[in-house]
Write a protein that holds these residues in place. Structure first.
Motif, mmCIF file in Angstrom:
data_model
loop_
_atom_site.group_PDB
_atom_site.id
_atom_site.type_symbol
_atom_site.label_atom_id
_atom_site.label_comp_id
_atom_site.label_asym_id
_atom_site.label_seq_id
_atom_site.Cartn_x
_atom_site.Cartn_y
_atom_site.Cartn_z
ATOM 1 N N MET A 1 0.846 -1.199 0.000
ATOM 2 C CA MET A 1 0.000 0.000 0.000
ATOM 3 C C MET A 1 0.878 1.245 0.000
ATOM 4 O O MET A 1 1.866 1.320 0.736
ATOM 5 C CB MET A 1 -0.921 -0.009 1.223
ATOM 6 C CG MET A 1 -1.871 1.190 1.293
ATOM 7 S SD MET A 1 -2.942 1.144 2.743
ATOM 8 C CE MET A 1 -3.921 -0.325 2.406
ATOM 9 N N GLY A 2 0.512 2.218 -0.831
ATOM 10 C CA GLY A 2 1.282 3.438 -0.919
ATOM 11 C C GLY A 2 0.951 4.410 0.198
ATOM 12 O O GLY A 2 0.177 4.126 1.119
ATOM 13 N N ARG A 138 -7.673 4.365 -2.125
ATOM 14 C CA ARG A 138 -6.640 3.352 -1.869
ATOM 15 C C ARG A 138 -6.894 2.099 -2.694
ATOM 16 O O ARG A 138 -5.968 1.498 -3.259
ATOM 17 C CB ARG A 138 -6.616 2.995 -0.386
ATOM 18 C CG ARG A 138 -5.906 4.002 0.511
ATOM 19 C CD ARG A 138 -5.720 3.376 1.888
ATOM 20 N NE ARG A 138 -5.129 4.246 2.872
ATOM 21 C CZ ARG A 138 -3.830 4.485 3.005
ATOM 22 N NH1 ARG A 138 -2.973 3.916 2.156
ATOM 23 N NH2 ARG A 138 -3.384 5.269 3.965
ATOM 24 N N GLY A 142 -4.150 0.815 -5.528
ATOM 25 C CA GLY A 142 -3.371 -0.400 -5.308
ATOM 26 C C GLY A 142 -2.115 -0.102 -4.504
ATOM 27 O O GLY A 142 -2.178 0.457 -3.404
ATOM 28 N N ASP A 143 -0.950 -0.440 -5.038
ATOM 29 C CA ASP A 143 0.316 -0.209 -4.350
ATOM 30 C C ASP A 143 0.848 1.210 -4.543
ATOM 31 O O ASP A 143 1.888 1.563 -3.975
ATOM 32 C CB ASP A 143 1.379 -1.204 -4.842
ATOM 33 C CG ASP A 143 1.062 -2.630 -4.428
ATOM 34 O OD1 ASP A 143 0.382 -2.812 -3.394
ATOM 35 O OD2 ASP A 143 1.471 -3.561 -5.145
ATOM 36 N N ASP A 145 0.538 5.578 -4.553
ATOM 37 C CA ASP A 145 0.124 6.581 -3.571
ATOM 38 C C ASP A 145 -1.255 7.138 -3.899
ATOM 39 O O ASP A 145 -1.705 7.105 -5.052
ATOM 40 C CB ASP A 145 1.115 7.749 -3.545
ATOM 41 C CG ASP A 145 2.484 7.358 -3.021
ATOM 42 O OD1 ASP A 145 2.600 6.291 -2.371
ATOM 43 O OD2 ASP A 145 3.440 8.119 -3.264
#
Length: 242
Positions: A1-2, A138, A142-143, A145
């Motif tokens: 998670m960013g 979010r 995804g991964d 920001d």
């Protein structure tokens, strides 16, 4: 998670927009001066489909601040101004091909169907608060920001709720004397500078954000927050977002 990030241009006296904001003048009278450094950068012009611009330290900061963003959150006024029920013919300030190019979650009190624009931008309208908007952003990112794009009231709500990880402030050496303040009352957060980038017409400061909590501030022990401060923090989280 960013991470959850944000960036704002701010005057020396702490305003992110000038007095007299309207649908025709979204940054108020003289408020465009806050962004002259940005408009001149190659990075901003490229994102808006324009040629030219300067490849300078400002452009490098823009690239760094916007790198790795997979979704945005913004307030209704930043999307397109106005209050009350939607004018469905109005698709915002950003034209037919907005510069965001990823999903954007717009805080509002009034439901509206999503808008799919050219270039990859999708506007989704969220009526159940800042945390719900962030959760959806979010999931979309995804991964990558999530960036809280503004305006000032929206960024302040996320700061007050302890939901921002980092914040860029682009401090422009002008005094507006009024308008929309970024910091408007007590704020239970510590902004720790990790990078300062001087430029000819603006100073860029990158902060890490953490919740102060009882007994701490940026320099050491403090008194516990008063009941009035705690009440102000709750009110800040419930600010108007259109």
């Amino acid at each position: 998670m960013g991470e959850v990030t944000s960036q704002m241009s701010v005057s020396l006296d702490g305003y992110v927009a000038a007095p007299g904001q309207s649908r025709q003048d979204p940054l108020g009278r003289g408020g465009l001066r806050l962004h002259e450094w940005l408009f001149a950068s190659e990075s901003w012009r490229e994102r808006h489909g324009l040629a030219g611009g300067e490849r300078n330290v400002d452009a490098e900061v823009v690239d760094e601040a916007m790198a790795g963003v997979g979704a945005y959150v913004m307030g209704r006024r930043m999307f397109g101004g106005g209050e009350g029920a939607w004018d469905l013919d109005w698709t915002g300030w950003w034209g037919d091909e907005p510069p965001w190019r990823v999903p954007v979650f717009v805080l509002t009190h009034h439901p509206r169907e999503p808008l799919v624009m050219r270039g990859g931008t999708e506007f989704h309208f969220v009526t159940d608060g800042i945390e719900a908007a962030l959760a959806r952003a979010r999931a979309a990112a995804g991964d990558l920001d999530v960036a809280v794009a503004g305006g000032g009231g929206t960024v302040r709500q996320y700061l007050a709720a302890g939901l921002l990880d980092s914040l860029w402030l682009h401090v422009v050496p002008i005094v507006l004397g009024g308008g929309t303040p970024l910091f408007d009352g007590p704020l239970d957060a510590v902004l720790a500078p990790v990078k300062v980038v001087p430029a000819p017409t603006v100073t860029h400061i990158h902060y890490r954000v953490r919740t102060a909590g009882p007994g701490t501030d940026a320099t050491g022990p403090t008194a516990p927050p008063t009941a009035a401060a705690q009440h102000a923090r709750v009110e800040a989280q419930d600010g108007i977002h259109g």
